[in-house]
Design a protein around this motif. Structure first.
Motif, PDB file in Angstrom:
ATOM      1  N   THR A  76      41.246 -14.700 -26.445  1.00 55.23           N
ATOM      2  CA  THR A  76      40.966 -15.141 -25.266  1.00 55.23           C
ATOM      3  C   THR A  76      41.986 -15.173 -24.232  1.00 55.23           C
ATOM      4  O   THR A  76      43.246 -15.191 -24.904  1.00 55.23           O
ATOM      5  N   ALA A  77      41.701 -14.543 -23.139  1.00 52.29           N
ATOM      6  CA  ALA A  77      42.951 -14.326 -22.307  1.00 52.29           C
ATOM      7  C   ALA A  77      42.904 -14.951 -20.996  1.00 52.29           C
ATOM      8  O   ALA A  77      41.742 -15.174 -20.378  1.00 52.29           O
ATOM      9  N   TRP A  78      43.838 -15.644 -20.511  1.00 51.81           N
ATOM     10  CA  TRP A  78      43.685 -16.264 -19.190  1.00 51.81           C
ATOM     11  C   TRP A  78      44.635 -15.352 -18.296  1.00 51.81           C
ATOM     12  O   TRP A  78      45.675 -15.128 -18.608  1.00 51.81           O
ATOM     13  N   VAL A  79      44.234 -15.456 -17.255  1.00 46.34           N
ATOM     14  CA  VAL A  79      44.722 -14.234 -16.324  1.00 46.34           C
ATOM     15  C   VAL A  79      45.073 -15.196 -15.086  1.00 46.34           C
ATOM     16  O   VAL A  79      43.919 -15.290 -14.289  1.00 46.34           O
ATOM     17  N   ARG A 132      41.133 -29.802 -19.274  1.00 45.03           N
ATOM     18  CA  ARG A 132      39.936 -29.709 -19.185  1.00 45.03           C
ATOM     19  C   ARG A 132      39.376 -28.417 -20.292  1.00 45.03           C
ATOM     20  O   ARG A 132      38.231 -28.442 -20.544  1.00 45.03           O
ATOM     21  N   ARG A 133      40.377 -27.524 -20.637  1.00 49.71           N
ATOM     22  CA  ARG A 133      40.040 -26.479 -21.228  1.00 49.71           C
ATOM     23  C   ARG A 133      40.740 -26.678 -22.668  1.00 49.71           C
ATOM     24  O   ARG A 133      42.010 -26.709 -22.867  1.00 49.71           O
ATOM     25  N   SER A 134      40.002 -26.784 -23.954  1.00 46.96           N
ATOM     26  CA  SER A 134      40.716 -27.043 -25.297  1.00 46.96           C
ATOM     27  C   SER A 134      40.630 -25.790 -26.059  1.00 46.96           C
ATOM     28  O   SER A 134      41.068 -25.749 -27.155  1.00 46.96           O
ATOM     29  N   GLU A 135      40.099 -24.456 -25.350  1.00 49.41           N
ATOM     30  CA  GLU A 135      40.113 -23.546 -26.327  1.00 49.41           C
ATOM     31  C   GLU A 135      41.496 -22.868 -26.785  1.00 49.41           C
ATOM     32  O   GLU A 135      42.693 -23.060 -26.116  1.00 49.41           O
ATOM     33  N   ASN A 138      48.761 -25.111 -28.374  1.00 45.40           N
ATOM     34  CA  ASN A 138      47.925 -24.138 -28.271  1.00 45.40           C
ATOM     35  C   ASN A 138      48.389 -22.849 -28.454  1.00 45.40           C
ATOM     36  O   ASN A 138      47.876 -21.921 -29.375  1.00 45.40           O
ATOM     37  N   LEU A 139      49.339 -22.380 -27.734  1.00 46.61           N
ATOM     38  CA  LEU A 139      49.859 -21.004 -27.772  1.00 46.61           C
ATOM     39  C   LEU A 139      50.626 -20.636 -29.129  1.00 46.61           C
ATOM     40  O   LEU A 139      50.455 -19.497 -29.743  1.00 46.61           O
ATOM     41  N   ARG A 140      51.006 -21.711 -29.772  1.00 44.09           N
ATOM     42  CA  ARG A 140      51.910 -21.609 -30.992  1.00 44.09           C
ATOM     43  C   ARG A 140      50.879 -21.386 -32.134  1.00 44.09           C
ATOM     44  O   ARG A 140      51.001 -20.452 -32.793  1.00 44.09           O
ATOM     45  N   GLN A 141      49.673 -22.073 -31.948  1.00 42.59           N
ATOM     46  CA  GLN A 141      48.732 -22.006 -32.898  1.00 42.59           C
ATOM     47  C   GLN A 141      47.856 -20.453 -32.981  1.00 42.59           C
ATOM     48  O   GLN A 141      47.915 -19.990 -33.866  1.00 42.59           O
ATOM     49  N   ALA A 142      47.932 -20.035 -31.720  1.00 39.01           N
ATOM     50  CA  ALA A 142      47.199 -18.787 -31.574  1.00 39.01           C
ATOM     51  C   ALA A 142      48.223 -17.729 -31.735  1.00 39.01           C
ATOM     52  O   ALA A 142      47.809 -16.413 -31.653  1.00 39.01           O
ATOM     53  N   LYS A 143      49.465 -17.922 -31.933  1.00 40.39           N
ATOM     54  CA  LYS A 143      50.563 -16.728 -32.025  1.00 40.39           C
ATOM     55  C   LYS A 143      50.206 -15.942 -30.925  1.00 40.39           C
ATOM     56  O   LYS A 143      50.199 -14.734 -30.893  1.00 40.39           O
ATOM     57  N   ALA A 144      50.430 -16.544 -29.689  1.00 44.59           N
ATOM     58  CA  ALA A 144      49.970 -16.144 -28.519  1.00 44.59           C
ATOM     59  C   ALA A 144      50.950 -14.978 -27.982  1.00 44.59           C
ATOM     60  O   ALA A 144      52.140 -14.929 -28.531  1.00 44.59           O
ATOM     61  N   ARG A 145      50.687 -14.253 -26.956  1.00 45.16           N
ATOM     62  CA  ARG A 145      51.643 -13.436 -26.149  1.00 45.16           C
ATOM     63  C   ARG A 145      51.526 -14.105 -24.656  1.00 45.16           C
ATOM     64  O   ARG A 145      50.478 -14.209 -24.156  1.00 45.16           O
TER      65      ARG A 145
END
Ligand SMILES: NC(=O)c1ccc[n+]([C@@H]2O[C@H](COP(=O)([O-])OP(=O)(O)OC[C@H]3O[C@@H](n4cnc5c(N)ncnc54)[C@H](OP(=O)(O)O)[C@@H]3O)[C@@H](O)[C@H]2O)c1
Length: 318
Positions: free
Chosen positions: A43-46, A113-116, A160-167
């Motif tokens: 999932t990407a948030w832009v 409001r967004r938990s994804e 959330n970002l940590r869990q997803a190993k996000a960029r």
């Protein structure tokens, strides 16, 4: 990838680097196949996805299989972008949500409001207002939009970002090169407001914060990039004279966004964090020695952002 002497000479002209000719020359060194990847399941948030670089980035990430949330401040412009992007990438999964990134209340609300899981957070929204404007929360608009809001969004999304190993990707500007960080100027605390100078301060800050985040959060990849000069509504409206003079040599929005998409999708940027990129190559953060800030100034910037956003991120080393 390091550029050769001839490239470095042409790059020093700026015009032959930031413009379309620069993109075309740099693109000859791109590794073929790096964007032949699937972002399915991500999932990407832009932010600022209804226009310019944000729009084409959202479209490219959707075309690679990501589920893309277009975060836009204006519902009508957002809805129109959503309809257009769905028409252009019928197989894509796009959603729209409202976010005015200059409003800390809005940032808190969108996170609540967004938990994804968010795998790709793209801080693209940016403004260059020529007049001083103050947000309803009391911050100068350029600073609130380009720095404070994104800082708050990253902070609040950290678990959330940590869990997803996000960029986490930030679109900065080559306009920051001549500028040395100055906290009063950054906040618009100057006698005579100069929109271009205020913008450059925020873009310098984005590069510094990108490196500071990377040092604090080893499980997340942070990258900043600058797009060169791309022909977007933002450039047309904020810098009409510059646009009029340079329109023949400006990059397309897609060329401006290329490195952003690459940072989001390619394997190589998954191996490092904290750098500045331009045309898929690491770029220097400073072009002149006198623009270098001290460690103390960097810490002061971080402290200011934390204090004003009231988002001391949990578990950060001091
Ligand atoms: N184009 C270039 O040559 C260039 C060069 C250097 C850096 N950049 C950077 O690239 C990024 C994208 O700019 P662009 O050239 O694509 O300009 P653009 O076409 O004006 O796009 C900017 C986007 O940001 C959105 N935005 C502005 N304020 C916002 C807010 N408070 N909350 C949410 N969204 C907001 C705008 O929404 P609205 O449509 O509602 O205004 C628009 O969608 C910016 O960060 C800019 O500084 C661009």
């Amino acid at each position: 990838m390091k550029r050769g002497a001839w490239d470095r000479l042409l790059d020093a002209t700026v015009v032959l680097s930031f413009g379309r000719a620069g993109y075309e020359r740099h693109a000859r060194a791109f590794h073929p196949g790096e964007l032949e990847v699937s972002l399915a399941g991500k999932t990407a948030w832009v932010t600022g996805a209804n226009s310019g670089i944000g729009y084409v980035t959202a479209r490219a990430l959707g075309a690679l299989g990501a589920r893309v949330v277009l975060l836009c401040r204006d519902e009508a412009r957002g809805a129109s972008a959503l309809a257009r992007i769905r028409g252009e990438v019928p197989a894509g999964a796009f959603e729209l949500d409202r976010l005015d990134i200059s409003s800390l209340a809005d940032v808190r609300a969108v996170v609540a409001r967004r938990s994804e899981a968010v795998h790709l957070l793209v801080h693209n929204a940016g403004v260059l207002p020529l007049q001083r404007t103050t947000t309803s929360e009391g911050h100068e608009l350029t600073w609130a939009t380009n720095v404070l809001g994104p800082f708050a969004l990253t902070s609040l999304l950290l678990p959330n970002l940590r869990q997803a190993k996000a960029r986490v990707l930030t679109v900065t500007s080559g306009g920051m090169y001549p500028v040395r960080l100055g906290l009063p100027a950054l906040q618009g605390q100057v006698e005579r407001f100069d929109g271009v100078a205020a913008y450059a301060q925020t873009k310098r800050s984005e590069v510094i914060l990108n490196a500071l985040w990377a040092a604090r959060e080893p499980g997340i990849r942070f990258h900043a990039m600058h797009p060169g000069w791309a022909d977007t509504p933002g450039v047309q409206h904020s810098l009409p004279r510059f646009h009029g003079l340079t329109r023949q040599i400006l990059r397309t929005p897609e060329q401006g966004a290329d490195t952003l998409v690459w940072l989001a999708a390619a394997e190589r940027p998954g191996h490092s964090s904290g750098q500045l990129w331009f045309d898929r190559a690491e770029a220097p953060t400073h072009a002149f020695p006198w623009t270098r800030e001290s460690e103390r100034e960097r810490a002061a910037l971080w402290g200011l952002c934390e204090r004003l956003t009231q988002t001391a991120p949990a578990g950060l080393p001091a």
